[in-house]
Design an enzyme around this catalytic site. Structure first.
Site, mmCIF file in Angstrom:
data_model
loop_
_atom_site.group_PDB
_atom_site.id
_atom_site.type_symbol
_atom_site.label_atom_id
_atom_site.label_comp_id
_atom_site.label_asym_id
_atom_site.label_seq_id
_atom_site.Cartn_x
_atom_site.Cartn_y
_atom_site.Cartn_z
ATOM 1 N N GLY A 224 40.801 34.276 43.035
ATOM 2 C CA GLY A 224 41.153 34.451 44.437
ATOM 3 C C GLY A 224 40.681 35.799 44.926
ATOM 4 N N HIS A 243 38.010 50.264 50.787
ATOM 5 C CA HIS A 243 36.958 51.100 51.387
ATOM 6 C C HIS A 243 35.683 50.293 51.666
ATOM 7 C CE1 HIS A 243 34.417 52.476 47.645
ATOM 8 N NE2 HIS A 243 34.826 51.236 47.517
#
Length: 340
Positions: A224, A243
């Site tokens: 997932g 980020h």
């Protein structure tokens, strides 16, 4: 007379030449061919499939930079720096060099256009988003995943020895790659269970890190992503993932954790914090890299606070991670569910 001169600018430009030379040596597997001892340039050229005189000039330049050592009769041997370019060393950064020296280097060539248009430089250069490219070009995808991961789980031990993971029954590591970081945390907390959530291509089916750390019986691996429904946990760890996302994507991912976290739980985000003012730091340049490669960003502390708040969390603290040197500004950024 000013002490400032053009020398610093010139040296900055020369640094780009050196990075290209190091990339070429990694691509040609020079360090691998010299692992058993020094070789003459003709033999090395035959092994690497290169032009002897051109290879000699590359090797001479890299010897001057400390990466190799020139001996008598145009023979070359390795130095400690060259060992990091080998394929078979535990702390090799060869795969990282290959990714940075090709895809990232090329994206930086479109920096001016990206700044003018706001478009991602990688998309401009390669005609597709980074993640699609990594799934399409197998050798680059493998180099990226190997280069970004830790060679051993023991490299990650400073995290659980610096940030207190006490009181956590189940820790869910979201986008945890091959599991080196989760293995280190579980090793230091024998009563904790862990769940690794990762896309199929990023999972190490051998469970190597977990087995070596002796924690495989306390780990569950689920396929997932950060955008999918997540398993329940007392805490969520997400390292160097946000980020690579813009703010909207990051909020979506964090809200998934907010929806699944148990009462009294928390989220631990291992990321960089861009320093205030004009303080130097790698995070500023990495922010440019994220902008060019995938539309992500490095964030200031205020931006992390804002992101957590928008996701239903409250910023509690940021614990500096001392084992990341070189100005990387990595912190364990902690948030707890905000009161409704």
């Amino acid at each position: 007379m000013s002490e400032v001169s053009s020398v610093r600018v010139r040296e900055t430009m020369y640094a780009g030449w050196l990075s290209a030379a190091v990339y070429s040596a990694a691509q040609l597997r020079v360090a691998d061919h010299l692992a058993d001892g020094a070789r003459g340039i003709d033999e090395l050229a035959e092994l690497t499939g290169t032009h002897p005189e051109s290879l000699y000039r590359l090797m001479r330049a890299l010897a001057g930079a400390g990466y190799f050592r020139e001996e008598a009769n145009r023979r070359f041997g390795t130095t400690p720096l060259a060992d990091f370019l080998r394929s078979d060393t535990e702390d090799s950064v060869k795969d990282l060099v290959l990714f940075y020296g090709r895809e990232v280097y090329r994206a930086y060539g479109a920096l001016s256009e990206a700044v003018r248009t706001g478009d991602r430089a990688f998309d401009i250069e390669y005609g597709m988003p980074l993640w699609d490219y990594l799934n399409t070009v197998e050798d680059t995808g493998n180099a990226f995943r190997k280069g970004m991961g830790a060679a051993t789980w023991t490299e990650q031990l400073p995290l659980p020895r610096t940030y207190p993971f006490d009181g956590i029954g189940t820790l869910v590591d979201v986008g945890g790659g091959t599991g080196s970081m989760l293995a280190a945390v579980l090793h230091e907390h024998p009563g904790m269970k862990g769940v690794l959530v990762e896309i199929s291509a990023g999972i190490d089916r051998t469970m190597r890190h977990f087995k070596e750390a002796g924690v495989e019986d306390r780990v569950e691996v689920r396929e997932g992503s950060a955008f999918d429904e997540l398993p329940e946990g007392d805490a969520y760890l997400i390292s160097c993932v946000l980020h690579a996302m813009d703010d909207e994507q990051s909020v979506r991912a964090l809200r998934r954790m907010r929806d699944s976290v148990r009462p009294g739980g928390r989220v631990v985000i291992l990321e960089r914090i861009v320093p205030a003012g004009n303080e130097p730091g790698l995070a500023r340049m990495l922010d440019l890299t994220m902008m060019l490669m995938n539309g992500g960003k490095e964030r200031t502390e205020l931006e992390w606070r804002t992101l957590l708040s928008a996701s239903g969390f409250r910023f509690t603290r940021a614990v500096e991670m001392p084992y990341f040197s070189g100005g990387a500004e990595l912190y364990a950024i902690e948030g707890v569910p905000a009161e409704d």
